[in-house]
Design an enzyme around this catalytic site. Structure first.
Site, short mmCIF file in Angstrom:
data_model
loop_
_atom_site.label_atom_id
_atom_site.label_comp_id
_atom_site.label_asym_id
_atom_site.label_seq_id
_atom_site.Cartn_x
_atom_site.Cartn_y
_atom_site.Cartn_z
N SER A 1 126.05 89.30 73.14
CA SER A 1 127.48 89.58 72.99
C SER A 1 127.87 90.98 73.44
CB SER A 1 127.90 89.39 71.53
OG SER A 1 127.66 88.07 71.10
N LYS B 1 112.08 80.84 70.71
CA LYS B 1 112.62 81.71 69.67
C LYS B 1 113.08 80.80 68.53
CE LYS B 1 116.66 84.42 68.50
NZ LYS B 1 117.98 84.89 68.97
#
Length: 255
Positions: free
Chosen positions: A206, A96
């Site tokens: 998160s 990524k």
């Protein structure tokens, strides 16, 4: 089924591994999510500092496809160097690309992201660039030959959800490769909306690690992604200006 380059996955939920309170909760959350792809910052790996603990030590990594990211990079050169270190360590040939252009917002640098993506594609990597919700930039990244596009829903870690669903839908509409919504997801409804818009997958961290009950939230995200995808494939009804009775009116006797 989610297909990225030569790889296929049943799960459309990609899960980050950072910020968990401890490794036991991290492991349980990963298991409950039923994800098949785990992402992590290469800079956190002990390939940089061998004396540091292995932050995936409780997870059987042989059961997952690892997706290292280049978090911390601010130039294409830094991103390529990090990606090469990850590949040389035998982690994965997928990467990524994350090149940050603003320390306050953590929004990606579009020029350096383009450079890093082209560079890594030329080196034979399977490249998934993290980008903003810019429609033109997403198309240019695809034209380079990247294997998936990862537009942010909103700035990393904010939990604000999808700020610009129109742009996201336009990126998906023009996509030739999987679109995986990355960053800013805060709740299961955000993940479900991304999938309802037609995204092929959602990456989040998160929203799970920072939840009051991370393991439970991981399970909720799993179901949200499944529900959103089913809804997209089923085709929602068009929105109408006026009411329309659910029960047929024809043939009913007049009271």
């Amino acid at each position: 089924m989610l297909k990225i380059g030569p790889y296929s996955f049943q799960s459309r939920l990609l899960l980050g591994t950072g910020k968990f309170e401890n490794f036991d909760i991290q492991k349980q959350a990963v298991m409950k999510s039923e994800t098949e792809i785990l992402t992590f910052a290469v800079r956190r790996m002990n390939i940089f500092e061998p004396q540091q603990p292995n932050f995936l030590e409780k997870i059987d990594v042989t059961k997952y496809k690892l997706l290292p990211n280049t978090a911390g990079a601010k130039t294409a050169e830094e991103a390529v160097r990090i990606a090469k270190l990850a590949k040389a360590s035998g982690l994965c040939d997928m990467v990524k690309v994350e090149v940050i252009g603003c320390d306050q917002t953590l929004l990606p640098d579009p020029i350096e992201t383009l450079r890093a993506t082209k560079w890594l594609l030329d080196e034979g990597f399977i490249v998934l660039p993290y980008t903003s919700d810019d429609v033109v930039l997403a198309r240019k990244l695809q034209d380079l030959g990247c294997h998936a596009i990862m537009p942010g829903a909103s700035p990393i870690g904010t939990g604000q959800g999808i700020l610009n669903p129109l742009n996201l839908s336009l990126i998906i509409e023009q996509a030739k490769v999987p679109v995986i919504v990355d960053a800013g997801i805060g709740s299961p409804s955000d993940a479900s909306l991304a999938m309802e818009l037609g995204a092929e997958g959602v990456l989040l961290n998160s929203a799970v690690s920072g939840a009051n009950h991370p393991v439970q939230m991981a399970e909720a995200m799993k179901y949200a992604v499944i529900a959103g995808r089913l809804g997209y494939e089923s085709g929602r009804i068009p929105k109408k200006r006026y009411a329309s009775a659910s029960s047929p009116q024809e043939g009913m006797s007049i009271i």
